[in-house]
Design an enzyme around this catalytic site. Sequence first.
Site, mmCIF file in Angstrom:
data_model
loop_
_atom_site.group_PDB
_atom_site.id
_atom_site.type_symbol
_atom_site.label_atom_id
_atom_site.label_comp_id
_atom_site.label_asym_id
_atom_site.label_seq_id
_atom_site.Cartn_x
_atom_site.Cartn_y
_atom_site.Cartn_z
ATOM 1 N N CYS A 108 0.973 -1.190 0.001
ATOM 2 C CA CYS A 108 -0.027 0.007 -0.013
ATOM 3 C C CYS A 108 0.862 1.326 0.051
ATOM 4 O O CYS A 108 0.788 2.028 -0.842
ATOM 5 C CB CYS A 108 -0.922 -0.032 1.040
ATOM 6 N N HIS A 161 -1.994 6.977 4.549
ATOM 7 C CA HIS A 161 -1.071 5.786 4.530
ATOM 8 C C HIS A 161 0.254 6.430 4.123
ATOM 9 O O HIS A 161 1.095 5.651 3.839
ATOM 10 C CB HIS A 161 -1.457 4.678 3.867
#
Length: 626
Positions: A108, A161
């Site tokens: 990710c 993130h």
Amino acid sequence: MYPVYKSCMRQTTGLNQKKGQSRRRTITMNISRSKITIVLLFLVIVGFRSRCYGQQAGQQPNVIVILTDDQGWGDLGYHGNTNLETPHLDRLAASGASFSNFYVSPVCSPTRAELLTGRYHPRGGVYSTSAGGERLDLDETTIAEVFSRAGYRTGIFGKWHNGMQYPYHPNGRGFDEFYGFASGHWGDYFSPQLLEHNGKAVQGEGYITNDLTDKALSFMRQHRHEPFFLYVPYNTPHSPMQVPDRWWNKLEDKKLDMRHRDPGKEDPEFSRAALAMVENIDWNVGRILETVRQLDLDNNTIVVYMSDNGPNSWRWNGGMRGRKGSTDEGGIRSPLFIRWPGKIAAGTRIFDISAAIDLLPTLADLAGVALQTAHPPDGISLAPLLLKQQRSRKNRLIFSHWNGRTSVRNSTYRLDHRGRLYNIKRDRGQRHDSSDQHPGLTRKLTRAVRKWEKQVLSALDEDEERPFPVGHPDFRYTQLPARDGMPHGNIRRSNRYPNASFFTGWTSRRDSITWNVDVRAGGRYKVEVYYTCAPEDRGSVISLSFKSHRLVHKVSRAHDPPLRGRKQDRVERVESYVKDFRPLELGVIRLEEGQGTLTLKALDIPGRQVMDVRTVMLTRVDNERH
């Protein structure tokens, strides 16, 4: 403007220099010169406003980037998967350009960093997905900063993130508005707690993907009369596998006609849940596209759709080897669709190799935005391919790296991290090693990998001390979650995956929780601890300390909700379950500027344990303008 101005001045000066002019003529010409100057000044101002704020219709296109989480290349009807239906995404692909060889990172946060900067993720200091390793270095220029400088309104709605505490926070990286969460994954998808809106903790409203879309649509409507850059990084179909009944009921009992190439590895229930979540994404993408149409922005809006890595389970993925976490085709090949009606021809197919690092140069090029960054991008603009102004580039190399493994792709072959060579045009599944047949190419690509690793990985220091910033002078809120803390003594995480975990097992006065922090601006901060505490454990006295200052508070109010998530999960999760944590206000503490250890510990424990801890929230109180 400048040549026109010079021309006008030359004409005026010439007239004034003519002999025999009357005083009245001279005055008239002076007035004319003044008028010209005023007109030119007005045009300069209008032109400046136009360039800075994009107020002339059609001058600057809006940009919408939609990123999904753990959706594989094969999780689309457009790519031949008959296990699900994705009509909106299929139409998006058909109405613009689709890429056959587009690559992202295996996990990710690296993909997000590459999308944001146009540079390979190790260059930006990203080496992990939690505990600070996901943070993007502060000297990197982001795509939001590039578009913001060009007069765009910028918004992100979803999973960030790339750093939680400001200035790693989205609001510190060029985004005017942020709604979502900064962690790597979330523990509950139905009206979740502790989402953020510009740093302030808020409660979600309904199923998270629908909620994020709702907020994105509001942003579009609010800024429909000015250029906007909208980033919608969904957090599905990442686990936990939660999806509303409307989509689950359709697929719960469906026979999967298309399976993973090794069916024994596949968990059909997980596959069904993931595909149901993708169908929900498809519905939400349809809502975005419909809103673009309703706002009459179709021809002035670039829409991009992609995923961040390969699938999060063994399921049908075009027969490719590998999944999420792998540097093989199955772990890094992603869908990429780009639509811009009237500019990018419908049905455009691009077979050139490309990557997430190309998106910043490409979108800046398409939008006519100056690409001014602190470091040169690794990516290239794909605009000439999209607009059919350039032929394919045959000599390009794209590198994929994660967890000590590097593979490289050229226009035809992939050299995997073990030195095996595959002709991807003929062998997408990487079943036949052809390194013996092409020893020269194998050596050439091996040398390229070593050179790339020396150049790109050498600057990455995974052991570098990077404390979590607290109290930045430009931002009011700082969140310190359990994910970023360290447990000591009996205290343990609720799960081995830190991102959505909380601390539990706090039973001794020798136990403590610490955060390595860097206070950027000294001052007074309100402290809230998001906690749970059983009635029989009330009465513990806790302290929060930093350097010479300490705050002491008695936990007098019980709050003992059950774990939540199990009832909503379609398959058993591996991540932590969560609770409805309540904020416990400890008071106000003075934090001195500089680095140190923020420590939470107990001074008295009358019950079996103290409490469970999810997050410490610090809010500046001595500078209300933030």
